[in-house]
Design a protein around this motif. Structure first.
Motif, mmCIF file in Angstrom:
data_model
loop_
_atom_site.group_PDB
_atom_site.id
_atom_site.type_symbol
_atom_site.label_atom_id
_atom_site.label_comp_id
_atom_site.label_asym_id
_atom_site.label_seq_id
_atom_site.Cartn_x
_atom_site.Cartn_y
_atom_site.Cartn_z
ATOM 1 N N LEU A 229 0.795 -1.230 0.000
ATOM 2 C CA LEU A 229 0.000 0.000 0.000
ATOM 3 C C LEU A 229 0.830 1.283 0.000
ATOM 4 O O LEU A 229 0.292 2.359 -0.272
ATOM 5 C CB LEU A 229 -0.935 0.016 1.217
ATOM 6 C CG LEU A 229 -2.002 -1.078 1.262
ATOM 7 C CD1 LEU A 229 -2.811 -0.975 2.550
ATOM 8 C CD2 LEU A 229 -2.931 -0.984 0.058
ATOM 9 N N TYR A 230 2.116 1.180 0.309
ATOM 10 C CA TYR A 230 2.897 2.410 0.455
ATOM 11 C C TYR A 230 2.887 3.238 -0.824
ATOM 12 O O TYR A 230 2.720 4.463 -0.781
ATOM 13 C CB TYR A 230 4.334 2.085 0.865
ATOM 14 C CG TYR A 230 5.151 3.316 1.157
ATOM 15 C CD1 TYR A 230 5.014 3.991 2.376
ATOM 16 C CD2 TYR A 230 6.032 3.845 0.215
ATOM 17 C CE1 TYR A 230 5.739 5.130 2.648
ATOM 18 C CE2 TYR A 230 6.763 4.987 0.477
ATOM 19 C CZ TYR A 230 6.613 5.623 1.705
ATOM 20 O OH TYR A 230 7.325 6.771 1.963
ATOM 21 N N GLU A 231 3.073 2.590 -1.976
ATOM 22 C CA GLU A 231 3.127 3.335 -3.230
ATOM 23 C C GLU A 231 1.738 3.732 -3.728
ATOM 24 O O GLU A 231 1.618 4.552 -4.641
ATOM 25 C CB GLU A 231 3.844 2.505 -4.301
ATOM 26 C CG GLU A 231 5.318 2.262 -3.999
ATOM 27 C CD GLU A 231 6.097 3.569 -3.875
ATOM 28 O OE1 GLU A 231 5.717 4.557 -4.543
ATOM 29 O OE2 GLU A 231 7.069 3.595 -3.109
ATOM 30 N N VAL A 232 0.684 3.138 -3.153
ATOM 31 C CA VAL A 232 -0.682 3.491 -3.567
ATOM 32 C C VAL A 232 -1.052 4.878 -3.061
ATOM 33 O O VAL A 232 -1.634 5.693 -3.779
ATOM 34 C CB VAL A 232 -1.680 2.441 -3.046
ATOM 35 C CG1 VAL A 232 -3.122 2.869 -3.370
ATOM 36 C CG2 VAL A 232 -1.389 1.081 -3.656
ATOM 37 N N PHE A 233 -0.688 5.143 -1.798
ATOM 38 C CA PHE A 233 -1.053 6.431 -1.194
ATOM 39 C C PHE A 233 -0.119 7.539 -1.674
ATOM 40 O O PHE A 233 1.099 7.360 -1.743
ATOM 41 C CB PHE A 233 -0.990 6.351 0.330
ATOM 42 C CG PHE A 233 -2.152 5.637 0.960
ATOM 43 C CD1 PHE A 233 -3.386 6.252 1.079
ATOM 44 C CD2 PHE A 233 -2.001 4.346 1.449
ATOM 45 C CE1 PHE A 233 -4.452 5.608 1.673
ATOM 46 C CE2 PHE A 233 -3.065 3.683 2.049
ATOM 47 C CZ PHE A 233 -4.295 4.312 2.152
ATOM 48 N N ARG A 234 -0.707 8.672 -2.006
ATOM 49 C CA ARG A 234 0.029 9.886 -2.331
ATOM 50 C C ARG A 234 -0.554 11.024 -1.500
ATOM 51 O O ARG A 234 -1.771 11.144 -1.378
ATOM 52 C CB ARG A 234 -0.089 10.248 -3.818
ATOM 53 C CG ARG A 234 0.635 9.279 -4.740
ATOM 54 C CD ARG A 234 2.145 9.486 -4.689
ATOM 55 N NE ARG A 234 2.845 8.665 -5.681
ATOM 56 C CZ ARG A 234 3.269 7.442 -5.472
ATOM 57 N NH1 ARG A 234 3.034 6.863 -4.300
ATOM 58 N NH2 ARG A 234 3.902 6.769 -6.409
ATOM 59 N N GLU A 235 0.310 11.843 -0.920
ATOM 60 C CA GLU A 235 -0.188 12.977 -0.140
ATOM 61 C C GLU A 235 -1.034 13.877 -1.030
ATOM 62 O O GLU A 235 -0.628 14.227 -2.133
ATOM 63 C CB GLU A 235 0.964 13.762 0.474
ATOM 64 C CG GLU A 235 1.619 13.057 1.635
ATOM 65 C CD GLU A 235 2.590 13.955 2.388
ATOM 66 O OE1 GLU A 235 2.612 15.171 2.098
ATOM 67 O OE2 GLU A 235 3.306 13.448 3.267
ATOM 68 N N GLY A 236 -2.215 14.235 -0.543
ATOM 69 C CA GLY A 236 -3.134 15.069 -1.293
ATOM 70 C C GLY A 236 -4.153 14.296 -2.095
ATOM 71 O O GLY A 236 -5.151 14.871 -2.549
#
Length: 603
Positions: A229-236
């Motif tokens: 999941l780390y690369e799935v989430f993007r700030e904003g």
């Protein structure tokens, strides 16, 4: 003609909304009870409300953005309301409503409970959580649609249509008792991947802060979920997160969010990027002004905004527990309260910081420390936004351009005379004789007091010691045969020490005198220069520093002190340590005396 409130109530509407009847949109109900809900210390304030439609009653919970109706005294027992946005749920076989928005119908007045409503039947097998009901504002998602079934849940996908997520839960409604849910939230902060080690093994984790209109919550992924999941989430970015996902009590030492709960992503947790990025707030601040920091308890997590006045150089400290080096940088912020504060940023934020002075910076998630009076530290879960497009930033910029650039600012290191060191506690003002008569410091607990006294004498012998130059160490160093100064604690040598004050000060008032112990920060205030400067003067002439001590005498201060018994050569004695000192405010003291005189005035 008098209004008949009963005729305005939508009788039977509670049962209809739990059945998903689309004809009931904004029911009018009577409030028959309002009670606060006991929550976790430091958590958000919550209220339980019971609503009646004459036929039935149901328990409800107010979302935090609706609490103001209770605070203003408008939402109380007996009044009538219109529910404008809400979410139905079943908790422990009981039907409840999470109220997201309501209107108090003040023109209907208030009355005793109308009718004899019965508890709404709780046949859980017939009850399904219903989508949020919203009119005109588009508060959450779309109108009610039948959720599409997913035969095989996917852990992470890149895009998703909102038609598959009509049943959107507000973050405020999440609890360990909610099982099938989907939230639509913006990722406002994503941490770096961290490693952990303990007796049970080791692993990796990361965390995100998630925000919607109703509140915020922290989500954490461990090991496999961290990798996926780390690369799935993007700030904003805005995402749909769908259970199964564990909801548990928040570990407050790791989060700065105002929520009793937090999420732990599981193997089958579904995270999907939403195509519609609108309708979800960007970030939510709850600012504390710099001037109000002295009223905030130590270790409290807050948001603040200020003008960047000074930028320090990057330095490095070594952790006492892990022996790992950490980069840090100190910033100085000011605002229109005419106070300044030192704020420390860490790690990559410190080394890559390139914001020009006089920029406006909004900080979310900074920890309040009492080091040096009051200071701030940006948590790893916190964030900073430069020149944000919000009203508070625009007002601050206008003030600074108009007058703030040339103003002088007070430091919290000098502002503690009337405030206690333990979290802004106000402590009693005592005379020197009262301190002795009341045996302050003889109990097992530490006693705190404030005294108004004049410096009579400062001992000029052994007034300072050579200290380690390592950040946050301050331990005494010893000169070795090579001329280096050795710190046993840090296991390091330095070419020279930093001298720090350990003053013994005799202070007096009209009732008596006390010997006060003052450390480095207080010593600089009393003598007006650093211990290094005084030692340098003595190197050329042993008597050169005498005027420095003499000039410090006959000056009055408000001393904030702690009294504690210790043992010296097998004898007990009370030590009075000065925590803060501030020059006497003669105007304020005269006002106090005037009020005392008025108390004795006779008509």
């Amino acid at each position: 003609m008098a209004l008949d409130p009963a005729s305005h109530i939508d009788r039977g509407s509670l049962g209809a909304i739990f059945e998903g009847n689309p004809s009931v949109t904004q029911p009018v109900l009577q409030c028959v009870q309002v009670k606060p809900i006991a929550g976790q210390q430091g958590g958000p304030e919550r209220f339980r409300v019971v609503f009646s439609d004459i036929s039935n009653f149901v328990q409800s919970m107010l979302a935090s953005q609706v609490n103001f109706h209770v605070h203003e005294g408008k939402l109380r027992k007996g009044v009538f309301v219109r529910l404008k946005a809400y979410q139905t749920n079943v908790v422990k076989n009981k039907k409840i409503i999470i109220v997201l928005d309501l209107e108090v119908l003040e023109h209907l007045g208030e009355s005793e409970k109308i009718g004899s409503p019965q508890a709404l039947d709780s046949k859980t097998e017939d009850v399904q959580p219903q989508p949020t009901t919203i009119q005109t504002s588009g508060f959450y998602g779309n109108n009610a649609q039948v959720p599409q079934q997913q035969s095989i849940p996917q852990r992470a996908t890149t895009n998703s249509s909102s038609t598959a997520h009509a049943n959107i839960y507000p973050i405020e409604a999440l609890s360990p008792y909610a099982h099938k849910w989907t939230i639509k939230a913006r990722c406002t902060n994503k941490s770096d991947i961290k490693t952990w080690h303990n007796k049970n093994g080791e692993g990796r984790l990361f965390s995100v802060n998630l925000l919607d209109e109703s509140g915020e919550i922290r989500g954490t992924g461990f090991n496999e979920q961290c990798d996926q999941l780390y690369e799935v989430f993007r700030e904003g970015g805005v995402y749909y997160i769908t259970s199964p996902c564990r909801v548990q009590m928040a570990k407050k030492q790791f989060t700065n969010l105002n929520n009793d709960y937090e999420l732990t992503f599981e193997r089958d947790t579904v995270v999907e990027k939403a195509e519609e990025q609108e309708g979800v707030p960007q970030v939510r601040f709850n600012f504390t002004s710099i001037g109000d920091l002295q009223t905030i308890e130590k270790d409290t997590t807050i948001d603040t905004i200020g003008v960047l006045k000074e930028v320090g150089e990057t330095s490095q400290i070594v952790s006492k527990t892990t022996s790992k080096p950490y980069d840090k940088r100190e910033l100085t912020l000011v605002d229109n309260s005419n106070f300044s504060v030192r704020l420390t940023i860490w790690g990559n934020s410190a080394t890559t910081f390139d914001v020009p002075p006089e920029s406006i910076i909004a900080f979310k998630g900074v920890k309040v420390s009492d080091f040096g009076g009051r200071s701030l530290s940006l948590l790893s879960s916190g964030s900073m936004t430069v020149d944000p497009d919000i009203n508070e930033a625009h007002k601050l910029k206008g003030w600074y351009d108009a007058q703030g650039r040339n103003d002088t600012y007070s430091s919290h290191a000098n502002a503690g005379a009337s405030m206690g060191m333990a979290g802004g506690r106000s402590d009693p003002v005592k005379t020197c004789q009262q301190v002795k008569d009341e045996n302050l410091g003889f109990s097992e607990a530490v006693d705190y007091f404030t005294t108004r006294a004049t410096v009579i004498y400062i001992k000029g012998e052994n007034f300072a010691y050579p200290a380690c130059l390592s950040a946050d160490c301050n331990k005494k160093v010893i000169q070795d045969n090579d001329g280096q100064w050795r710190c046993e604690k840090c296991d390091r040598s330095h070419p020279k020490p930093e001298y720090r004050y350990i003053l013994s000060v005799n202070a007096s008032d009209h009732t008596g005198q006390l010997w006060l112990n003052c450390f480095d920060d207080i010593g600089k205030q009393l003598l007006g220069m650093s211990a290094d400067q005084v030692m340098e003067m003595q190197e050329t002439d042993i008597k050169a520093a005498e005027p420095v001590f003499q000039n410090a005498a006959c000056r009055s201060w408000m001393f904030k002190c702690r009294a504690k018994t210790d043992n010296f050569q097998d004898q007990q004695r009370v030590r009075y340590q000065v925590m803060t000192a501030s020059p006497l405010n003669y105007s304020a003291e005269c006002a106090k005396l005037t009020e005392m005189i008025k108390m004795y005035s006779m008509e």
